[in-house]
Design a protein around this motif. Structure first.
Motif, PDB file in Angstrom:
ATOM      1  N   LEU A 232      -5.826 -42.462  24.029  1.00  0.00           N
ATOM      2  CA  LEU A 232      -6.915 -42.641  23.073  1.00  0.00           C
ATOM      3  C   LEU A 232      -6.547 -43.577  21.928  1.00  0.00           C
ATOM      4  CD1 LEU A 232      -8.120 -38.933  22.865  1.00  0.00           C
ATOM      5  CD2 LEU A 232      -9.378 -40.853  23.848  1.00  0.00           C
ATOM      6  N   PHE A 260      -8.041 -35.141  33.771  1.00  0.00           N
ATOM      7  CA  PHE A 260      -7.339 -35.861  32.702  1.00  0.00           C
ATOM      8  C   PHE A 260      -8.330 -36.714  31.905  1.00  0.00           C
ATOM      9  CE2 PHE A 260      -5.267 -39.831  31.335  1.00  0.00           C
ATOM     10  CZ  PHE A 260      -4.355 -39.315  30.429  1.00  0.00           C
ATOM     11  N   GLU A 261      -9.188 -37.424  32.628  1.00  0.00           N
ATOM     12  CA  GLU A 261     -10.159 -38.283  31.941  1.00  0.00           C
ATOM     13  C   GLU A 261     -11.129 -37.436  31.107  1.00  0.00           C
ATOM     14  OE1 GLU A 261     -11.967 -40.989  34.718  1.00  0.00           O
ATOM     15  OE2 GLU A 261     -10.028 -41.855  35.281  1.00  0.00           O
ATOM     16  N   MET A 262     -11.514 -36.286  31.642  1.00  0.00           N
ATOM     17  CA  MET A 262     -12.433 -35.426  30.893  1.00  0.00           C
ATOM     18  C   MET A 262     -11.761 -34.841  29.649  1.00  0.00           C
ATOM     19  SD  MET A 262     -15.332 -35.732  32.115  1.00  0.00           S
ATOM     20  CE  MET A 262     -16.142 -34.462  31.145  1.00  0.00           C
ATOM     21  N   CYS A 264      -9.460 -36.381  27.942  1.00  0.00           N
ATOM     22  CA  CYS A 264      -9.474 -37.505  26.988  1.00  0.00           C
ATOM     23  C   CYS A 264     -10.835 -37.590  26.289  1.00  0.00           C
ATOM     24  CB  CYS A 264      -9.195 -38.828  27.705  1.00  0.00           C
ATOM     25  SG  CYS A 264      -7.509 -39.023  28.288  1.00  0.00           S
ATOM     26  N   ALA A 265     -11.897 -37.504  27.073  1.00  0.00           N
ATOM     27  CA  ALA A 265     -13.248 -37.607  26.499  1.00  0.00           C
ATOM     28  C   ALA A 265     -13.533 -36.446  25.555  1.00  0.00           C
ATOM     29  CB  ALA A 265     -14.279 -37.652  27.634  1.00  0.00           C
ATOM     30  N   GLU A 266     -13.059 -35.264  25.935  1.00  0.00           N
ATOM     31  CA  GLU A 266     -13.312 -34.072  25.116  1.00  0.00           C
ATOM     32  C   GLU A 266     -12.531 -34.140  23.798  1.00  0.00           C
ATOM     33  OE1 GLU A 266     -15.538 -31.932  25.949  1.00  0.00           O
ATOM     34  OE2 GLU A 266     -15.187 -30.278  24.563  1.00  0.00           O
ATOM     35  N   LEU A 268     -11.654 -36.848  22.268  1.00  0.00           N
ATOM     36  CA  LEU A 268     -12.347 -37.850  21.458  1.00  0.00           C
ATOM     37  C   LEU A 268     -13.586 -37.249  20.795  1.00  0.00           C
ATOM     38  CD1 LEU A 268     -12.573 -40.876  20.659  1.00  0.00           C
ATOM     39  CD2 LEU A 268     -13.980 -41.194  22.701  1.00  0.00           C
TER      40      LEU A 268
ATOM     41  N   LEU B  47     -13.853 -46.138  26.866  1.00  0.00           N
ATOM     42  CA  LEU B  47     -12.630 -45.395  27.196  1.00  0.00           C
ATOM     43  C   LEU B  47     -12.439 -45.244  28.699  1.00  0.00           C
ATOM     44  CD1 LEU B  47     -10.218 -43.588  26.335  1.00  0.00           C
ATOM     45  CD2 LEU B  47     -11.814 -41.657  26.300  1.00  0.00           C
ATOM     46  N   LEU B  48     -13.537 -45.003  29.405  1.00  0.00           N
ATOM     47  CA  LEU B  48     -13.439 -44.626  30.824  1.00  0.00           C
ATOM     48  C   LEU B  48     -14.291 -45.564  31.672  1.00  0.00           C
ATOM     49  CD1 LEU B  48     -13.824 -40.775  30.307  1.00  0.00           C
ATOM     50  CD2 LEU B  48     -11.706 -42.028  30.750  1.00  0.00           C
ATOM     51  N   ARG B  57     -22.189 -36.311  29.601  1.00  0.00           N
ATOM     52  CA  ARG B  57     -21.489 -36.972  28.498  1.00  0.00           C
ATOM     53  C   ARG B  57     -21.958 -38.427  28.365  1.00  0.00           C
ATOM     54  NH1 ARG B  57     -17.486 -35.092  25.522  1.00  0.00           N
ATOM     55  NH2 ARG B  57     -16.930 -33.366  26.874  1.00  0.00           N
TER      56      ARG B  57
END
Lengths: 282, 158
Positions: A232, A260-262, A264-266, A268, B47-48, B57
């Motif tokens: 991040l 893992f990506e989720m 990161c999003a969470e 953030l 980011l993704l 989301r």
């Protein structure tokens, strides 16, 4: 090479954890801890009750009645979060300081540490029992050794680390080990031991750059938390993303790449929660 | 005026005095659009790569993902008066850890999806500074279109 004893002597000068945080750290090791014990500990701290209420209410829907009893705030936050807030109350200000030896600007160590702790908390919500609650504290403190080691790093040492990375392709923590003789991870573990924290927490801090070996779920959660924070852009410093990632740690925790990506999003999305308790630099 | 474009955010501007900057970037990626003729610039900082992992989301924050963020970003730039014909695209970021297993190839996947999406819009990426393990920051001068990348204490023009 730098004398480890001299660095550890400086670690002894760090103010010890306040009694409330030390007792909370012991209570938090028990998944079935009694909330009444936590309430008793918190009530005797001069600042913590008001901070917990402020934090719990800040993250509560405006449609709900604000909490006024510290017990309700503790139930709402959970014991690991209470411990995290107690430690941040104590260490937040020094963690806000810039650490030029590691290329960290003002506030970056604090951001990195709190992002890693938040990632460990979210991992616990995804993986359940696979991630022990103590992972949050270990993630929060995993780079605390940088704070104590940095004043001992002369410019020629940081330049030697940079050269080893740039010219010989070394991983940053290995270059640190070669130049200094030990790493910030070892110093951080010593600090955890001096503070009488759970030995698994100290071991996870010590091992957070050691891969290919199973050092237990707390160490795995710290590695994931560290990588989430770096992904991040929180607290990248001179190291950047120059760290070896450990897919085995993810497999042991049952975390997929998508998870893992989720995470990161969470992290953030929820970073504003920890931003509410961001201290000011001294 | 300086605008910080955080992760999962975008900013477009037609004010020549504006500077658009990103905070330090890890695996996230900045797509930079500039139309010199129209005097419009913008940064999408995602980011993704793909929103399929969480449509909810993406609905809350389309700029978190390349595939939902870029169409929105392009629409915003075109609405300000940018033209597809004269717009230039650059890309910066997408670092990643050392991972022989490629399990964490997020930075590389971000780059690949960004290329695919921009090519699909007939706006190929013309300049880039991507990959590796280092943190980067981007600074775009909307008036001139000049773009600088800061990387471990050094800043250079893209």
């Amino acid at each position: 090479m730098i004398a480890l004893d001299a660095v550890i002597n400086d670690a002894l000068l760090l103010a010890p954890l306040p009694p409330a945080a030390s007792r909370l750290a012991r209570i938090a090791q028990d998944r079935d801890a009694d909330i009444s014990e936590v309430v008793t500990v918190v009530r005797y701290d001069p600042e913590l009750p008001s901070q917990l209420l402020a934090y719990a209410n800040a993250n509560r829907s405006p449609a709900l009645t604000p909490l006024t009893h510290v017990r309700d705030a503790i139930v709402c936050l959970g014991i690991p979060k209470v411990l995290e807030i107690a430690v941040i109350e104590h260490l937040g200000t020094p963690m806000m300081e810039p650490i030029p030896a590691y290329g960290l600007q003002e506030g970056e160590l604090w951001e990195h540490s709190t992002a890693a702790a938040l990632a460990a908390e979210i991992l616990g919500q995804i993986s359940g029992d696979a991630v022990p609650p103590a992972s949050i504290l270990a993630a929060l403190l995993h780079d605390i050794g940088k704070l104590v080691l940095a004043p001992h790093l002369e410019p020629k040492a940081t330049m030697a680390i940079a050269r080893a990375v740039d010219e010989r392709g070394m991983v940053y923590s290995q270059a640190e080990l070669e130049v200094v003789g030990f790493t910030h991870a070892l110093v951080g573990a010593r600090i955890a031991e001096i503070w009488n924290l759970d030995e698994q927490v100290a071991a996870a801090i010590r091992r957070h750059h050691e891969l290919d070996t199973d050092h237990g779920p707390i160490a795995d959660a710290v590695r994931v938390g560290n990588l989430v924070a770096k992904t991040l852009g929180r607290g990248l410093g001179d190291e950047g993303l120059n760290l070896a990632a450990d897919a085995a740690a993810y497999h042991r925790l049952g975390i997929s790449r998508q998870d893992f990506e989720m995470v990161c999003a969470e992290v953030l999305a929820r970073f504003h929660e920890v931003d509410r308790i961001r201290p000011h630099a001294a | 005026m300086v605008h910080v474009v955080g992760v999962g955010e975008m900013k477009t501007s037609n004010h020549p005095e504006d500077l658009l900057v990103t905070p330090p970037m890890g695996a996230s990626l900045a797509l930079i659009l500039h139309d010199r003729a129209a005097g419009i610039g913008g940064i999408l900082h995602f980011l993704l790569p793909l929103s399929e992992i969480s449509p909810e989301r993406a609905s809350d924050n389309p700029c978190l993902f390349a595939d939902t963020g870029f169409p929105l970003f392009l629409r915003a730039a075109l609405a300000l008066g940018a033209s597809r014909r004269t717009s230039k695209i650059a890309m910066v970021g997408g670092a990643q850890p050392i991972d022989p297993s490629e399990f964490f190839a997020l930075g590389r996947r971000n780059q690949a999806v960004a290329r695919r999406i921009t090519n699909g819009e007939d706006l190929p990426i013309e300049k880039e500074h991507v990959g590796g393990t280092r943190a980067r920051r981007v600074r775009l001068d909307v008036g001139s279109g000049r773009t600088w990348v800061a990387c471990r204490g050094e800043e250079f023009e893209l």
